[in-house]
Write an enzyme that holds these catalytic residues in place. Structure first.
Site, PDB file in Angstrom:
ATOM      1  N   HIS A   6       6.322  -3.797  90.102  1.00  0.00           N
ATOM      2  CA  HIS A   6       5.455  -2.966  89.248  1.00  0.00           C
ATOM      3  C   HIS A   6       4.285  -3.772  88.682  1.00  0.00           C
ATOM      4  CE1 HIS A   6       8.808  -0.082  89.113  1.00  0.00           C
ATOM      5  NE2 HIS A   6       8.029   0.759  88.467  1.00  0.00           N
TER       6      HIS A   6
ATOM      7  N   CYS B  32      11.835  -4.061  95.385  1.00  0.00           N
ATOM      8  CA  CYS B  32      12.144  -4.111  93.954  1.00  0.00           C
ATOM      9  C   CYS B  32      12.958  -5.379  93.722  1.00  0.00           C
ATOM     10  CB  CYS B  32      12.963  -2.867  93.626  1.00  0.00           C
ATOM     11  SG  CYS B  32      13.642  -2.828  91.962  1.00  0.00           S
ATOM     12  N   ASN B  33      12.450  -6.261  92.881  1.00  0.00           N
ATOM     13  CA  ASN B  33      13.173  -7.510  92.604  1.00  0.00           C
ATOM     14  C   ASN B  33      14.517  -7.234  91.945  1.00  0.00           C
ATOM     15  OD1 ASN B  33      10.125  -8.271  92.502  1.00  0.00           O
ATOM     16  ND2 ASN B  33      11.198 -10.196  92.805  1.00  0.00           N
TER      17      ASN B  33
ATOM     18  N   CYS C  67       8.314  -8.787  89.499  1.00  0.00           N
ATOM     19  CA  CYS C  67       8.648  -7.359  89.524  1.00  0.00           C
ATOM     20  C   CYS C  67       7.497  -6.674  90.238  1.00  0.00           C
ATOM     21  CB  CYS C  67       8.795  -6.823  88.103  1.00  0.00           C
ATOM     22  SG  CYS C  67       8.873  -5.013  87.982  1.00  0.00           S
TER      23      CYS C  67
HETATM   24  N1  DGL Z   1      10.051  -2.756  90.406  1.00  0.00           N
HETATM   25  C1  DGL Z   1      11.258  -3.318  89.903  1.00  0.00           C
HETATM   26  C2  DGL Z   1      11.294  -4.822  90.180  1.00  0.00           C
HETATM   27  O1  DGL Z   1      10.626  -5.287  91.081  1.00  0.00           O
HETATM   28  C3  DGL Z   1      11.733  -3.126  88.498  1.00  0.00           C
HETATM   29  C4  DGL Z   1      11.443  -1.973  87.677  1.00  0.00           C
HETATM   30  C5  DGL Z   1      12.597  -1.420  86.883  1.00  0.00           C
HETATM   31  O2  DGL Z   1      12.981  -1.969  85.842  1.00  0.00           O
HETATM   32  O3  DGL Z   1      13.082  -0.414  87.344  1.00  0.00           O
HETATM   33  O4  DGL Z   1      12.001  -5.537  89.504  1.00  0.00           O
END
Ligand code: DGL
Length: 263
Positions: free
Chosen positions: A188, A78-79, A186
């Site tokens: 996602h 997760c970034n 991100c």
């Molecule tokens: N998957 C997360 C990322 O890589 C962010 C998602 C979130 O806002 O929780 O930043």
């Protein structure tokens, strides 16, 4: 990592929700013997719109769950969690902590005379980690920031049509400015590659998944243990755990429509 040649390494992989599955999916494609414990903190998602101190606390809690499970290493897939907590947790924890980095460098190198656009959450955009990376690359003038708050939640819920509509709006800026190179900052958003490509066919997409995976494999010597990886999924949302696990399994099958970006 523990010094036992026969032992299958156990690696905790975390995200606020479903995004880290895009990294797990690519890890599971590798022929290495490893046990992955995936934790999606759905009860507290999204992380990207919270205070940095809160994201640090939540990420630390997930890491402590991993430590109770005696993992050999942790991957912050997760970034946002990486931006808010990686340097601190590396000092605090007894196991190696890996994180994500937006693929700004390869994007800048691939398009030397052009601007690039970074799609990321508020936390990732504002945190010191990104400012340091831009300064190291001398790239302050070349990175256009696209705030994508709201998008990760839509992916968590599988609301693809709503995600598409939000993206349509977000992509207006790079389209109007003729910026073709888009960095998916991100985890996602990697699940939205096909949708992005459909909305903006000229776009060239970059993500950091392969870079992180290469670093993790090299550091943990995973390639010395040929075999089959396995995984277990956990989610912090207790009310609909079965539903979350079912959706997560379908995401592990979802094709991004593109081969992984190779650095
Ligand atoms: N998957 C997360 C990322 O890589 C962010 C998602 C979130 O806002 O929780 O930043």
């Amino acid at each position: 990592m523990k010094n036992d040649k026969e032992r299958v390494p156990k690696i905790g992989v975390m995200d606020s929700g479903m995004g880290g599955l895009s990294v797990l999916k690519e890890l599971l494609d590798l022929p290495y013997s490893a046990s992955f414990l995936y934790y999606g903190d759905l009860a507290n998602a999204p992380y990207g719109e919270k205070q940095t101190s809160e994201v640090l606390e939540l990420t630390r809690n997930v890491c402590n769950i991993f430590l109770e499970q005696e993992v050999d290493a942790i991957l912050l897939a997760c970034n946002t969690a990486t931006s808010a907590s990686a340097s601190k947790l590396r000092e605090e924890l007894s196991v190696p902590v890996f994180g994500m980095e937006p693929a700004i460098k390869p994007a800048l190198l691939a398009h030397p005379d052009e601007k690039i656009a970074l799609l990321a959450t508020s936390v990732t955009h504002r945190e010191e980690k990104l400012q340091a990376l831009k300064s190291e690359l001398g790239a302050f003038e070349r990175v256009v920031h696209l705030n994508c708050d709201g998008l990760a939640s839509l992916v968590d819920q599988g609301k693809w049509e709503e995600a598409r509509l939000l993206l349509q709006n977000i992509l207006k800026i790079p389209q109007e400015q003729g910026i073709r190179s888009l960095v998916l900052g991100c985890t996602h958003y990697v699940f939205l590659k096909s949708e992005i490509q459909e909305l903006y066919p000229e776009a060239i997409l970059h993500d950091g998944n392969q870079g992180t995976i290469r670093h993790l494999v090299r550091s943990l010597h995973l390639d010395e243990k040929q075999g089959q990886p396995n995984y277990t999924l956990f989610f912090s949302s207790v009310t609909n755990r079965e539903e979350a696990e079912g959706f997560a399994s379908s995401l592990l099958q979802k094709s991004s429509g593109l081969p992984p970006y190779k650095r």
